[in-house]
Motif scaffolding. Structure first.
Motif, PDB file in Angstrom:
ATOM      1  N   TYR A  93      -5.614  15.526 -22.325  1.00  0.00           N
ATOM      2  CA  TYR A  93      -5.672  16.460 -23.401  1.00  0.00           C
ATOM      3  C   TYR A  93      -5.973  15.500 -24.643  1.00  0.00           C
ATOM      4  O   TYR A  93      -7.313  15.364 -25.304  1.00  0.00           O
ATOM      5  CB  TYR A  93      -3.971  17.360 -23.974  1.00  0.00           C
ATOM      6  CG  TYR A  93      -4.220  18.433 -22.918  1.00  0.00           C
ATOM      7  CD1 TYR A  93      -4.645  19.558 -24.026  1.00  0.00           C
ATOM      8  CD2 TYR A  93      -3.993  18.862 -22.089  1.00  0.00           C
ATOM      9  CE1 TYR A  93      -5.323  20.466 -23.137  1.00  0.00           C
ATOM     10  CE2 TYR A  93      -4.022  20.443 -21.535  1.00  0.00           C
ATOM     11  CZ  TYR A  93      -4.610  20.873 -22.565  1.00  0.00           C
ATOM     12  OH  TYR A  93      -4.956  22.613 -21.518  1.00  0.00           O
ATOM     13  N   GLY A  94      -5.434  13.897 -24.110  1.00  0.00           N
ATOM     14  CA  GLY A  94      -5.569  13.195 -25.534  1.00  0.00           C
ATOM     15  C   GLY A  94      -7.568  12.589 -25.521  1.00  0.00           C
ATOM     16  O   GLY A  94      -8.212  12.935 -26.812  1.00  0.00           O
ATOM     17  N   ARG A  95      -7.997  12.951 -24.450  1.00  0.00           N
ATOM     18  CA  ARG A  95      -8.979  12.015 -23.869  1.00  0.00           C
ATOM     19  C   ARG A  95      -9.838  12.862 -24.323  1.00  0.00           C
ATOM     20  O   ARG A  95     -10.870  13.111 -25.119  1.00  0.00           O
ATOM     21  CB  ARG A  95      -9.403  11.813 -22.624  1.00  0.00           C
ATOM     22  CG  ARG A  95     -10.327  11.038 -21.910  1.00  0.00           C
ATOM     23  CD  ARG A  95     -10.874  11.049 -21.017  1.00  0.00           C
ATOM     24  NE  ARG A  95     -11.045  12.154 -19.744  1.00  0.00           N
ATOM     25  CZ  ARG A  95     -10.101  12.300 -18.983  1.00  0.00           C
ATOM     26  NH1 ARG A  95      -8.580  11.254 -18.912  1.00  0.00           N
ATOM     27  NH2 ARG A  95     -10.200  13.241 -18.314  1.00  0.00           N
ATOM     28  N   HIS A  96      -9.452  14.308 -24.255  1.00  0.00           N
ATOM     29  CA  HIS A  96     -11.113  15.642 -24.744  1.00  0.00           C
ATOM     30  C   HIS A  96     -10.919  16.275 -25.820  1.00  0.00           C
ATOM     31  O   HIS A  96     -11.819  16.072 -26.226  1.00  0.00           O
ATOM     32  CB  HIS A  96     -10.548  16.670 -23.536  1.00  0.00           C
ATOM     33  CG  HIS A  96     -10.312  16.887 -22.281  1.00  0.00           C
ATOM     34  ND1 HIS A  96     -10.140  18.376 -21.242  1.00  0.00           N
ATOM     35  CD2 HIS A  96     -11.091  16.144 -22.075  1.00  0.00           C
ATOM     36  CE1 HIS A  96     -10.963  17.300 -20.056  1.00  0.00           C
ATOM     37  NE2 HIS A  96     -10.545  16.712 -20.372  1.00  0.00           N
ATOM     38  N   ALA A  97      -9.282  15.760 -27.119  1.00  0.00           N
ATOM     39  CA  ALA A  97     -10.025  16.184 -27.960  1.00  0.00           C
ATOM     40  C   ALA A  97     -10.909  14.430 -28.731  1.00  0.00           C
ATOM     41  O   ALA A  97     -11.162  14.958 -29.854  1.00  0.00           O
ATOM     42  CB  ALA A  97      -8.432  15.816 -28.426  1.00  0.00           C
ATOM     43  N   VAL A  98     -10.162  13.349 -27.989  1.00  0.00           N
ATOM     44  CA  VAL A  98     -11.016  12.808 -28.705  1.00  0.00           C
ATOM     45  C   VAL A  98     -12.511  12.537 -28.552  1.00  0.00           C
ATOM     46  O   VAL A  98     -13.790  12.325 -29.849  1.00  0.00           O
ATOM     47  CB  VAL A  98     -10.591  11.103 -28.952  1.00  0.00           C
ATOM     48  CG1 VAL A  98     -11.267  10.593 -27.488  1.00  0.00           C
ATOM     49  CG2 VAL A  98     -10.779  10.066 -29.706  1.00  0.00           C
ATOM     50  N   GLU A  99     -13.201  13.602 -27.732  1.00  0.00           N
ATOM     51  CA  GLU A  99     -14.641  13.540 -27.078  1.00  0.00           C
ATOM     52  C   GLU A  99     -14.563  14.560 -28.134  1.00  0.00           C
ATOM     53  O   GLU A  99     -15.863  14.526 -28.879  1.00  0.00           O
ATOM     54  CB  GLU A  99     -14.294  13.791 -25.922  1.00  0.00           C
ATOM     55  CG  GLU A  99     -14.297  12.862 -24.491  1.00  0.00           C
ATOM     56  CD  GLU A  99     -14.250  13.057 -23.571  1.00  0.00           C
ATOM     57  OE1 GLU A  99     -14.092  14.615 -23.309  1.00  0.00           O
ATOM     58  OE2 GLU A  99     -14.060  12.527 -22.075  1.00  0.00           O
ATOM     59  N   VAL A 100     -13.942  15.720 -27.974  1.00  0.00           N
ATOM     60  CA  VAL A 100     -14.901  17.091 -29.220  1.00  0.00           C
ATOM     61  C   VAL A 100     -14.974  16.407 -30.676  1.00  0.00           C
ATOM     62  O   VAL A 100     -16.408  16.322 -31.382  1.00  0.00           O
ATOM     63  CB  VAL A 100     -13.544  17.778 -29.351  1.00  0.00           C
ATOM     64  CG1 VAL A 100     -13.847  18.820 -30.879  1.00  0.00           C
ATOM     65  CG2 VAL A 100     -13.349  18.704 -28.248  1.00  0.00           C
ATOM     66  N   LEU A 101     -13.904  15.091 -30.898  1.00  0.00           N
ATOM     67  CA  LEU A 101     -14.805  14.349 -32.439  1.00  0.00           C
ATOM     68  C   LEU A 101     -15.814  13.761 -32.401  1.00  0.00           C
ATOM     69  O   LEU A 101     -16.835  13.614 -33.049  1.00  0.00           O
ATOM     70  CB  LEU A 101     -13.058  13.509 -33.059  1.00  0.00           C
ATOM     71  CG  LEU A 101     -13.253  12.710 -34.675  1.00  0.00           C
ATOM     72  CD1 LEU A 101     -12.601  13.952 -35.371  1.00  0.00           C
ATOM     73  CD2 LEU A 101     -12.434  11.254 -33.705  1.00  0.00           C
ATOM     74  N   LEU A 107      -6.369  20.707 -26.995  1.00  0.00           N
ATOM     75  CA  LEU A 107      -5.685  21.611 -28.257  1.00  0.00           C
ATOM     76  C   LEU A 107      -4.774  22.550 -27.989  1.00  0.00           C
ATOM     77  O   LEU A 107      -4.775  23.194 -26.287  1.00  0.00           O
ATOM     78  CB  LEU A 107      -6.247  22.472 -29.517  1.00  0.00           C
ATOM     79  CG  LEU A 107      -5.269  22.819 -29.997  1.00  0.00           C
ATOM     80  CD1 LEU A 107      -4.531  22.145 -31.371  1.00  0.00           C
ATOM     81  CD2 LEU A 107      -5.955  23.873 -31.284  1.00  0.00           C
ATOM     82  N   ILE A 108      -3.531  22.989 -27.824  1.00  0.00           N
ATOM     83  CA  ILE A 108      -2.691  23.428 -26.997  1.00  0.00           C
ATOM     84  C   ILE A 108      -2.076  23.696 -27.786  1.00  0.00           C
ATOM     85  O   ILE A 108      -1.308  23.672 -29.581  1.00  0.00           O
ATOM     86  CB  ILE A 108      -1.600  22.706 -25.642  1.00  0.00           C
ATOM     87  CG1 ILE A 108      -1.727  21.884 -24.978  1.00  0.00           C
ATOM     88  CG2 ILE A 108      -0.229  23.464 -25.302  1.00  0.00           C
ATOM     89  CD1 ILE A 108      -1.248  21.012 -24.645  1.00  0.00           C
ATOM     90  N   PRO A 128      -2.633  14.204 -27.673  1.00  0.00           N
ATOM     91  CA  PRO A 128      -2.464  15.400 -27.115  1.00  0.00           C
ATOM     92  C   PRO A 128      -2.215  16.165 -28.947  1.00  0.00           C
ATOM     93  O   PRO A 128      -1.384  16.034 -28.884  1.00  0.00           O
ATOM     94  CB  PRO A 128      -1.421  16.046 -26.198  1.00  0.00           C
ATOM     95  CG  PRO A 128      -1.783  14.665 -26.009  1.00  0.00           C
ATOM     96  CD  PRO A 128      -1.746  13.565 -26.376  1.00  0.00           C
ATOM     97  N   VAL A 129      -3.067  17.074 -29.136  1.00  0.00           N
ATOM     98  CA  VAL A 129      -2.488  18.669 -29.685  1.00  0.00           C
ATOM     99  C   VAL A 129      -2.197  19.734 -29.716  1.00  0.00           C
ATOM    100  O   VAL A 129      -2.954  20.411 -28.916  1.00  0.00           O
ATOM    101  CB  VAL A 129      -3.552  18.406 -31.271  1.00  0.00           C
ATOM    102  CG1 VAL A 129      -3.212  18.790 -32.563  1.00  0.00           C
ATOM    103  CG2 VAL A 129      -4.756  17.313 -31.458  1.00  0.00           C
ATOM    104  N   LEU A 130      -0.882  19.827 -30.391  1.00  0.00           N
ATOM    105  CA  LEU A 130      -0.496  21.349 -30.273  1.00  0.00           C
ATOM    106  C   LEU A 130      -0.417  21.897 -31.737  1.00  0.00           C
ATOM    107  O   LEU A 130       0.257  21.092 -32.564  1.00  0.00           O
ATOM    108  CB  LEU A 130       1.149  21.163 -30.169  1.00  0.00           C
ATOM    109  CG  LEU A 130       1.075  21.139 -28.641  1.00  0.00           C
ATOM    110  CD1 LEU A 130       1.808  18.787 -28.621  1.00  0.00           C
ATOM    111  CD2 LEU A 130       2.508  21.418 -27.856  1.00  0.00           C
ATOM    112  N   PRO A 167      -4.716  13.285 -35.873  1.00  0.00           N
ATOM    113  CA  PRO A 167      -4.062  13.024 -34.008  1.00  0.00           C
ATOM    114  C   PRO A 167      -5.756  13.190 -32.936  1.00  0.00           C
ATOM    115  O   PRO A 167      -5.124  12.029 -32.644  1.00  0.00           O
ATOM    116  CB  PRO A 167      -3.015  14.055 -33.501  1.00  0.00           C
ATOM    117  CG  PRO A 167      -3.774  15.495 -34.573  1.00  0.00           C
ATOM    118  CD  PRO A 167      -4.194  14.637 -35.825  1.00  0.00           C
ATOM    119  N   ALA A 168      -6.405  14.106 -32.641  1.00  0.00           N
ATOM    120  CA  ALA A 168      -6.950  14.089 -31.877  1.00  0.00           C
ATOM    121  C   ALA A 168      -7.952  12.185 -32.162  1.00  0.00           C
ATOM    122  O   ALA A 168      -8.283  11.651 -30.625  1.00  0.00           O
ATOM    123  CB  ALA A 168      -8.240  14.484 -32.114  1.00  0.00           C
TER     124      ALA A 168
END
Length: 415
Positions: free
Chosen positions: A384-392, A358-359, A335-337, A329-330
């Motif tokens: 939250y979505g932007r931060h998730a894809v940045e980690v990827l 991630l929450i 956002p990922v829960l 999903p990232a």
């Protein structure tokens, strides 16, 4: 010890047949192709190539970019993908035989590989011993070793050390995993830390286009959340949270995707029992404005379904299964829960949590509350979505590192 292990493995074969037969009641694929499990695969594989083994559907998905890259680099080299379960069957494959000397020798006589790659950590003593005897290089790719597993292996002492020293190379996901292998007796020269292959996924333009089309058809003006890889006990929590969320967001659509195909029916029964209006993805129907739940009962579509959703809950984490892959999903920048049980992805989840991608939720109440917060506030959701894809993106590169390590064991590339 190998003799004792092999004798026990022969003795329990009738129990294994019984287990396959019983599992076949819900998933008929378990009752098919038993001969392959004993090394009979003549006519089903092309010899002198690469054998790549992944035990589960998750590992098979992580291996897809590797298979693509190997095909691109070595177009004439056959690749045989082996798995243990029918769910890992996204690529044309045969089953890896049971770790019985006769079965393994039969399999290797037919396949005669140049290189064997095992994803993550499948340490089968007879396979390792026989590959070493035949001088066939063995690489454990994307290797991980939990503290709990390392403690168990430590009890085997010298047996474990001898086993590890027969492996050509272990490419570990992180330094922590690498250190655990070293503590069990692996030579440092046989270890490289490459990072996790799971980061090397991407949303292809074709996939993105399919997701956009489906979103328009399914829910052009409706909010959508997805709950994936759910296990027994989790669907009930997700559906209860959805019931509460519908009071606040009456047009909210839930896509519910159980982890295993044999549980699709259970999820349907539960959704029906709870009184939701639902359809099955396999029906090909388009959700009407009154459809509250779509049950994802197809295989190989998970990455596309994530692209339809505004946010995702990833299962195996509210019950004690260790969680499933939050990076899929990232990759869609949503956002990922997840629940608290995330030991299968401890390192990845820690990176996502630190970056606020991630929450963590623990029950119906917190799941409903966090989903509501994300749906109410577009900026918060995008954050939250932007931060998730940045980690990827920041952690990619393991695939290229691994391909370089495999090069000495493969024929020269045509440039």
């Amino acid at each position: 010890m190998t003799t004792l292990y092999t004798a026990l493995l022969y003795l329990i074969q009738p129990l294994i047949w019984l287990r396959l037969w019983l599992r076949g009641r819900k998933a008929p694929a378990y009752r098919k192709r038993w001969a392959e499990r004993y090394g009979y695969c003549s006519g089903k594989v092309l010899p002198h190539g690469i054998v790549l083994h992944s035990v589960s559907v998750g590992e098979t998905l992580a291996a897809v970019p590797l298979v693509r890259a190997l095909r691109h680099r070595y177009p004439t080299l056959p690749i045989t993908v082996t798995t243990m379960t029918p769910t890992g069957k996204d690529v044309h494959h045969v089953y890896l035989p049971y770790d019985l000397p006769g079965s393994i020798n039969r399999f290797l006589d037919t396949v005669d590989p140049r290189l064997v790659i095992i994803m993550e950590t499948e340490l089968w003593p007879n396979i390792i011993r026989i590959l070493h005897q035949r001088k066939i290089p063995l690489v454990i790719a994307n290797a991980r070793l939990s503290e709990r597993s390392a403690k168990g292996y430590k009890k085997l002492g010298g047996f474990m050390r001898d086993l590890l020293q027969r492996i050509t190379l272990i490419a570990a996901q992180n330094a922590e995993d690498g250190d655990r292998f070293l503590s069990l007796g692996l030579k440092r020269s046989h270890l490289t830390v490459t990072g996790s292959l799971k980061f090397d996924i991407s949303v292809t333009p074709e996939l993105a286009a399919k997701a956009v089309t489906l979103r328009r058809q399914w829910a052009s003006r409706r909010p959508v959340w997805i709950a994936t890889s759910t296990h027994e006990g989790e669907e009930a929590i997700v559906l209860d949270a959805h019931r509460r969320l519908l009071q606040q967001f009456p047009d909210l659509l839930l896509i519910l995707v159980p982890r295993h195909p044999e549980r699709f029916k259970d999820a349907c029964d539960l959704t029906q029992k709870r009184g939701f209006s639902f359809i099955l993805r396999s029906s090909g129907e388009i959700p009407s404005s009154s459809t509250q739940v779509v049950i994802g009962d197809t295989m190989g579509e998970l990455m596309m379904l994530y692209g339809i959703a505004d946010l995702a809950f990833v299962g195996g984490s509210l019950v004690e299964r260790g969680g499933h892959n939050p990076l899929e999903p990232a990759a869609h920048a949503i956002p990922v829960l997840m629940g608290p049980h995330i030991w299968n992805f401890k390192d990845i989840c820690a990176k996502l949590q630190q970056a606020e991608g991630l929450i963590t939720v623990t029950d119906v109440v917190s799941l409903q509350k966090e989903v509501a917060n994300l749906l109410q506030d577009d900026d918060y959701r995008r954050y939250y979505g932007r931060h998730a894809v940045e980690v990827l993106h920041q952690n990619q590169g393991a695939l290229q590192r691994l391909l370089q390590l495999l090069e000495p064991h493969l024929p020269p590339r045509a440039h």
